[in-house]
Design a protein around this motif. Structure first.
Motif, PDB file in Angstrom:
ATOM      1  N   GLY A 189      -6.508   7.240  -9.994  1.00  0.00           N
ATOM      2  CA  GLY A 189      -5.123   6.802 -10.171  1.00  0.00           C
ATOM      3  C   GLY A 189      -4.186   7.679  -9.354  1.00  0.00           C
ATOM      4  N   ILE A 190      -2.896   7.381  -9.442  1.00  0.00           N
ATOM      5  CA  ILE A 190      -1.965   8.095  -8.576  1.00  0.00           C
ATOM      6  C   ILE A 190      -0.885   8.814  -9.365  1.00  0.00           C
ATOM      7  CG2 ILE A 190      -0.370   6.158  -8.197  1.00  0.00           C
ATOM      8  CD1 ILE A 190      -0.574   7.190  -5.112  1.00  0.00           C
ATOM      9  N   VAL A 191      -0.459   9.955  -8.817  1.00  0.00           N
ATOM     10  CA  VAL A 191       0.688  10.683  -9.352  1.00  0.00           C
ATOM     11  C   VAL A 191       1.804  10.550  -8.328  1.00  0.00           C
ATOM     12  CG1 VAL A 191       1.580  12.953  -9.990  1.00  0.00           C
ATOM     13  CG2 VAL A 191      -0.726  12.276 -10.692  1.00  0.00           C
ATOM     14  N   VAL A 192       2.968  10.072  -8.782  1.00  0.00           N
ATOM     15  CA  VAL A 192       4.093   9.859  -7.859  1.00  0.00           C
ATOM     16  C   VAL A 192       5.311  10.637  -8.340  1.00  0.00           C
ATOM     17  CG1 VAL A 192       3.281   7.544  -7.231  1.00  0.00           C
ATOM     18  CG2 VAL A 192       4.930   7.800  -9.087  1.00  0.00           C
ATOM     19  N   ASP A 193       6.277  10.808  -7.439  1.00  0.00           N
ATOM     20  CA  ASP A 193       7.541  11.421  -7.866  1.00  0.00           C
ATOM     21  C   ASP A 193       8.418  10.326  -8.479  1.00  0.00           C
ATOM     22  OD1 ASP A 193       8.731   9.997  -5.798  1.00  0.00           O
ATOM     23  OD2 ASP A 193       8.819  11.715  -4.440  1.00  0.00           O
ATOM     24  N   LEU A 194       9.610  10.685  -8.919  1.00  0.00           N
ATOM     25  CA  LEU A 194      10.424   9.706  -9.631  1.00  0.00           C
ATOM     26  C   LEU A 194      10.954   8.604  -8.725  1.00  0.00           C
ATOM     27  CD1 LEU A 194      12.408  11.691 -12.342  1.00  0.00           C
ATOM     28  CD2 LEU A 194      10.179  10.600 -12.472  1.00  0.00           C
ATOM     29  N   SER A 195      10.784   8.772  -7.399  1.00  0.00           N
ATOM     30  CA  SER A 195      11.176   7.673  -6.522  1.00  0.00           C
ATOM     31  C   SER A 195       9.967   6.812  -6.169  1.00  0.00           C
ATOM     32  CB  SER A 195      11.851   8.208  -5.254  1.00  0.00           C
ATOM     33  OG  SER A 195      10.890   8.816  -4.417  1.00  0.00           O
ATOM     34  N   GLY A 196       8.814   7.127  -6.742  1.00  0.00           N
ATOM     35  CA  GLY A 196       7.636   6.283  -6.558  1.00  0.00           C
ATOM     36  C   GLY A 196       6.744   6.684  -5.402  1.00  0.00           C
ATOM     37  N   GLN A 197       7.082   7.799  -4.756  1.00  0.00           N
ATOM     38  CA  GLN A 197       6.287   8.192  -3.593  1.00  0.00           C
ATOM     39  C   GLN A 197       5.094   9.061  -3.995  1.00  0.00           C
ATOM     40  OE1 GLN A 197       6.592   6.839  -0.484  1.00  0.00           O
ATOM     41  NE2 GLN A 197       7.762   5.557  -1.886  1.00  0.00           N
ATOM     42  N   PRO A 198       3.981   8.908  -3.284  1.00  0.00           N
ATOM     43  CA  PRO A 198       2.742   9.556  -3.716  1.00  0.00           C
ATOM     44  C   PRO A 198       2.772  11.087  -3.619  1.00  0.00           C
ATOM     45  CG  PRO A 198       2.450   8.529  -1.567  1.00  0.00           C
ATOM     46  CD  PRO A 198       3.795   8.104  -2.062  1.00  0.00           C
ATOM     47  N   ILE A 199       2.281  11.712  -4.660  1.00  0.00           N
ATOM     48  CA  ILE A 199       2.152  13.173  -4.712  1.00  0.00           C
ATOM     49  C   ILE A 199       0.666  13.538  -4.630  1.00  0.00           C
ATOM     50  CG2 ILE A 199       2.485  15.221  -6.156  1.00  0.00           C
ATOM     51  CD1 ILE A 199       5.098  14.069  -5.161  1.00  0.00           C
ATOM     52  N   GLY A 200      -0.163  12.766  -5.324  1.00  0.00           N
ATOM     53  CA  GLY A 200      -1.584  13.081  -5.286  1.00  0.00           C
ATOM     54  C   GLY A 200      -2.414  12.056  -6.028  1.00  0.00           C
ATOM     55  N   MET A 201      -3.743  12.226  -5.919  1.00  0.00           N
ATOM     56  CA  MET A 201      -4.663  11.319  -6.603  1.00  0.00           C
ATOM     57  C   MET A 201      -5.318  12.033  -7.792  1.00  0.00           C
ATOM     58  SD  MET A 201      -7.903   9.218  -5.153  1.00  0.00           S
ATOM     59  CE  MET A 201      -6.823   7.903  -4.639  1.00  0.00           C
ATOM     60  N   ILE A 202      -5.355  11.344  -8.906  1.00  0.00           N
ATOM     61  CA  ILE A 202      -5.913  11.931 -10.131  1.00  0.00           C
ATOM     62  C   ILE A 202      -7.400  12.216  -9.927  1.00  0.00           C
ATOM     63  CG2 ILE A 202      -6.366  11.546 -12.581  1.00  0.00           C
ATOM     64  CD1 ILE A 202      -3.886   9.663 -12.570  1.00  0.00           C
ATOM     65  N   GLY A 203      -7.804  13.448 -10.222  1.00  0.00           N
ATOM     66  CA  GLY A 203      -9.184  13.870  -9.986  1.00  0.00           C
ATOM     67  C   GLY A 203     -10.084  13.581 -11.173  1.00  0.00           C
ATOM     68  N   LYS A 204     -11.338  13.987 -11.020  1.00  0.00           N
ATOM     69  CA  LYS A 204     -12.326  13.761 -12.077  1.00  0.00           C
ATOM     70  C   LYS A 204     -12.093  14.683 -13.252  1.00  0.00           C
ATOM     71  CE  LYS A 204     -16.117  12.542  -9.037  1.00  0.00           C
ATOM     72  NZ  LYS A 204     -17.500  12.879  -8.731  1.00  0.00           N
ATOM     73  N   GLU A 205     -12.759  14.358 -14.343  1.00  0.00           N
ATOM     74  CA  GLU A 205     -12.604  15.175 -15.543  1.00  0.00           C
ATOM     75  C   GLU A 205     -13.328  16.512 -15.370  1.00  0.00           C
ATOM     76  OE1 GLU A 205     -13.504  12.796 -19.212  1.00  0.00           O
ATOM     77  OE2 GLU A 205     -13.713  11.256 -17.684  1.00  0.00           O
ATOM     78  N   VAL A 206     -12.574  17.576 -15.374  1.00  0.00           N
ATOM     79  CA  VAL A 206     -13.181  18.910 -15.311  1.00  0.00           C
ATOM     80  C   VAL A 206     -12.443  19.833 -16.264  1.00  0.00           C
ATOM     81  CG1 VAL A 206     -13.979  18.768 -12.924  1.00  0.00           C
ATOM     82  CG2 VAL A 206     -11.692  19.612 -13.390  1.00  0.00           C
ATOM     83  N   ARG A 207     -13.139  20.897 -16.648  1.00  0.00           N
ATOM     84  CA  ARG A 207     -12.506  21.935 -17.457  1.00  0.00           C
ATOM     85  C   ARG A 207     -12.077  23.067 -16.548  1.00  0.00           C
ATOM     86  NH1 ARG A 207     -12.941  22.267 -23.039  1.00  0.00           N
ATOM     87  NH2 ARG A 207     -14.377  20.776 -23.966  1.00  0.00           N
ATOM     88  N   SER A 208     -10.965  23.683 -16.871  1.00  0.00           N
ATOM     89  CA  SER A 208     -10.500  24.826 -16.100  1.00  0.00           C
ATOM     90  C   SER A 208     -11.387  26.024 -16.408  1.00  0.00           C
ATOM     91  CB  SER A 208      -9.062  25.166 -16.471  1.00  0.00           C
ATOM     92  OG  SER A 208      -8.758  26.464 -16.033  1.00  0.00           O
ATOM     93  N   TYR A 223       0.824  -1.216   0.000  1.00  0.00           N
ATOM     94  CA  TYR A 223       0.000   0.000   0.000  1.00  0.00           C
ATOM     95  C   TYR A 223       0.853   1.259   0.000  1.00  0.00           C
ATOM     96  CZ  TYR A 223       1.139   0.143   4.984  1.00  0.00           C
ATOM     97  OH  TYR A 223       1.807   0.190   6.162  1.00  0.00           O
ATOM     98  N   TYR A 224       0.233   2.359  -0.382  1.00  0.00           N
ATOM     99  CA  TYR A 224       0.870   3.670  -0.298  1.00  0.00           C
ATOM    100  C   TYR A 224       0.667   4.252   1.101  1.00  0.00           C
ATOM    101  CZ  TYR A 224       2.049   4.287  -5.167  1.00  0.00           C
ATOM    102  OH  TYR A 224       2.631   4.176  -6.390  1.00  0.00           O
ATOM    103  N   ASP A 225       1.722   4.834   1.608  1.00  0.00           N
ATOM    104  CA  ASP A 225       1.681   5.405   2.945  1.00  0.00           C
ATOM    105  C   ASP A 225       0.920   6.736   2.921  1.00  0.00           C
ATOM    106  OD1 ASP A 225       2.116   6.302   5.456  1.00  0.00           O
ATOM    107  OD2 ASP A 225       4.287   6.570   5.246  1.00  0.00           O
TER     108      ASP A 225
END
Lengths: 355, 349
Positions: B196-215, B122-124
């Motif tokens: 889904g997940i966004v991680v840094d290059l060492s694989g650690q979590p940065i954030g969770m991909i959100g729903k489809e929205v327009r800016s 699991y992700y911490d």
């Protein structure tokens, strides 16, 4: 400096290729150096990237919804000249306020438009001592080089960044660099910089099939982005600064039927009183060079002429039978071509009705 | 993977990422190659299959494991609109997952895998990061469901574009979240990518991909992730039960139940399936007015019962005695508000 360091690491790594561990070190180290270099490139150009608060203007152009948030501009000179994309300037907004990274705010005025490259020059009122940019020399821009697109739309105090490579040069008939960095309303008007933070171009929507201001906007998430190169644009900047709008230049010539990339640029018709007509070209002439650069096809001709502005004088070499001639041709605007064509039609109609 | 490895792996990664700016070479020596990072992230990424399929709404999305017990964090969506979903793990296992709850503030949901005594990588949730513009990132998600069958989810590369408030154009998706998100330049604004997940290059979590929205600012589709610390907060709210449990339809009903009239609220008419329980109006001189309820407040829990729809509120009130104070949790703008109302029993005054 980063580049130099990177080269040393690469060199060391090659020296130690037999060691698997060293290859690992090289990969990670280069990756980190690369990250550091990108970050520094952004930091270097960032002070010259301004947020433009757009007041008024259009919500929708040609059935395309425009962005409603702030746009991005790029400071070109310490005394307040800022270039941006025309994307939000057709029609021109009521007012534009520029916000610098350091928080300074300036009212701005439109100085002139570059309709060909879809840029607009603004002047920040009363601005002095603005941050400077460095322009990447033309011969330093190569396909595959890092391309970092910088905007200031989401926040005034921080830049927004997307990263890719230079995908192509001389796109849009010699007027744009292409990149796979994400280029969208969030960074139109901002710079595309190289790994050293030098400005390669100004991000703007572009399309090879239309000169419309918003053509190319729908490519924002397709991996196709464009930037108007600033190397070689200095003389255009000088003219804009003097309040002169710039438009794409036209020859006023009709060419022989055929596929442009395969067909010779043989003159089929000349617009009466148009640029080439005034220079003496006639139907049947074969255009062979522009500014001493040989051309073989109609595509070559379009590439050679399109980067020039109306009012520019170019040298046209053509063959008439066995003879070769060289003339100076002053390009004109599409509006003047249309006027001339209408006048010619009118004259013809009058002549035929008098018959 | 045994428990020791589960504990050690994030620790090594945290140490490695902390050391990275100071001594880059060591990072390579602890073996975080792309292959390692990919394997680490794939083991923690899942594909979720559930409801949907109608009106071109996809029936799949992405998720990430956030506990050894099999809690999966994902985005709330129509895919979760049934009692259970099927979750595909990277090791080919397909497990039933029960929807534990939804955090209406962040639109995050938690699914609990039916894995008996299984221990999951699991992700911490405690991992802290300091992302900056131009930081290189990897995203792991099942966009467009291209990873079919047992295939691993897709990996995308990009950089952090900006850390900025989510200014999404209204009407595209009902997201109330307006705080900072991580805008990225990878194309993660696509069907199936949410959760889904966004991680840094060492694989650690940065954030969770959100729903489809327009800016709202640029008019363009927005590629973004919810910051990991916010995800952790949402998951914690759900697992701790602060947002209420699902309504137990087997409980005995009280002799006299609370009603909308006894509280003095009217909800927005229940005209579509899953009408969200927004307050339409507050009756004068009612308990609701006293407790300063407002139109547009969203009723997200009544007592300990989670209320995702108009129907849920009706069912929850049926299970709430009229002669006791009623605790209601509301979502007002970006804030959660707890109120207590004493119902007025008709004819008692």
């Amino acid at each position: 400096m980063i580049n130099v360091a990177g080269k040393h690491v690469l060199w060391l790594a090659f020296m130690w290729v037999p060691s698997v561990a060293w290859i690992g070190v090289r990969a990670q180290t280069l990756e980190q150096l690369q990250q550091q270099a990108i970050r520094e490139a952004v930091d270097r150009v960032s002070p010259a990237v301004v947020q433009l608060q757009i007041i008024g203007g259009a919500d929708r152009v040609e059935n395309v919804d425009l962005a409603s948030g702030p746009a991005t501009g790029l400071i070109l000179s310490g005394d307040g000249y800022v270039v941006t994309s025309r994307y939000r300037f057709d029609p021109a907004p009521a007012s534009v306020v520029a916000i610098l990274a350091d928080g300074r705010q300036f009212a701005s005025a439109i100085v002139a438009h570059d309709y060909s490259r879809k840029l607009v020059l603004l002047k920040l009122e009363g601005a002095t001592d603005l941050p400077a940019i460095e322009i990447a020399p033309d011969d330093s821009i190569r396909v595959g080089n890092w391309a970092i697109a910088v905007g200031r739309t989401y926040r005034a105090d921080r830049p927004n960044v997307s990263v890719g490579v230079v995908s192509a040069t001389d796109r849009i008939f010699g007027r744009a660099l292409q990149t796979d960095a994400a280029v969208s309303p969030a960074n139109y008007g901002g710079p595309m910089v190289d790994i050293q933070g030098r400005v390669m171009g100004v991000l703007s929507p572009m399309s090879p099939s239309s000169e419309s201001t918003i053509a190319g906007v729908d490519w924002y998430d397709s991996g196709i982005g464009f930037a108007v190169p600033l190397a070689g644009w200095q003389s255009a900047f000088e003219r804009l600064r003097n309040g002169k709008d710039l438009e794409r230049g036209y020859l006023g010539v009709g060419l022989a039927d055929g596929v442009p990339r395969e067909t010779t640029p043989t003159v089929k018709s000349v617009l009466p009183a148009g640029p080439v007509a005034q220079a003496g070209l006639e139907p049947g002439d074969l255009i062979v060079a522009i500014n001493e650069n040989a051309i073989a096809t109609q595509n070559d001709l379009k590439f050679a002429v399109t980067p020039h502005y109306a009012g520019d004088t170019i040298q046209v070499a053509y063959e008439r039978g066995e003879e070769r001639h060289t003339v100076d041709v002053t390009l004109t605007t599409v509006a003047k071509l249309q006027e001339a064509a209408e006048a010619a039609t009118k004259q013809q109609t009058e002549a035929s009705s008098n018959d | 993977m045994n428990r020791l490895q589960i504990v050690v792996a994030p620790t090594v990664a945290i140490v490695a990422s902390a050391l990275a700016p100071i001594c880059g070479a060591q990072v390579a020596l602890v073996g975080r190659s792309f292959a390692d990072v990919n394997q680490y992230a794939q083991q923690r990424s899942v594909k979720i299959y559930g409801a949907g399929g109608l009106r071109q709404l996809e029936a799949y999305q992405s998720g990430v494991l956030v506990s050894a017990d099999g809690h999966v964090a994902t985005m709330a969506s129509v895919v979760l609109d049934q009692d259970w979903v099927i979750v595909h793990l990277s090791d080919s296992r397909r497990l039933r997952g029960e929807v534990v709850g939804v955090d209406p503030l962040l639109d995050i949901a938690v699914v609990k895998l039916d894995g008996e005594d299984a221990e999951f990588p699991y992700y911490d949730l405690q991992h802290q990061s300091m992302p900056y513009e131009s930081m290189q990132l990897l995203a792991f998600c099942n966009l467009y469901n291209v990873a079919t069958g047992d295939e691993p989810v897709s990996v995308l590369h990009g950089v952090l574009t900006a850390v900025a408030p989510l200014e999404a154009r209204r009407g595209s998706f009902s997201t109330r979240y307006r705080d900072e998100v991580y805008i990225v330049d990878a194309s993660i604004n696509n069907p199936g990518a949410a959760g889904g997940i966004v991680v840094d290059l060492s694989g650690q979590p940065i954030g969770m991909i959100g729903k489809e929205v327009r800016s709202q600012l640029s008019g363009a589709w927005l590629n973004y992730a919810l910051p990991w610390d916010r995800v952790a907060e949402g998951v914690d709210r759900i697992i701790s039960g602060r947002l209420g449990a699902s309504i137990d339809s087997t409980t005995d009903l009280p002799e006299r139940s609370a009603t909308f009239a006894s509280l003095g609220i009217r909800l927005v008419p229940n005209v579509v399936p899953r009408t969200p329980p927004y307050i339409d109006s507050v009756l004068p001189d009612s308990p609701a007015e006293t407790a300063m309820l407002e139109p547009d407040d969203l009723v997200i829990a009544v007592g300990d019962m989670r209320t995702g729809t108009h129907n849920d509120v009706e069912q929850a009130l049926l299970r709430t005695p009229i002669d006791e104070p009623v605790r209601i949790t509301l979502l007002r703008g970006n804030r959660l508000v707890d109120v207590e109302l004493m119902p007025i029993v008709e004819g008692s005054q």
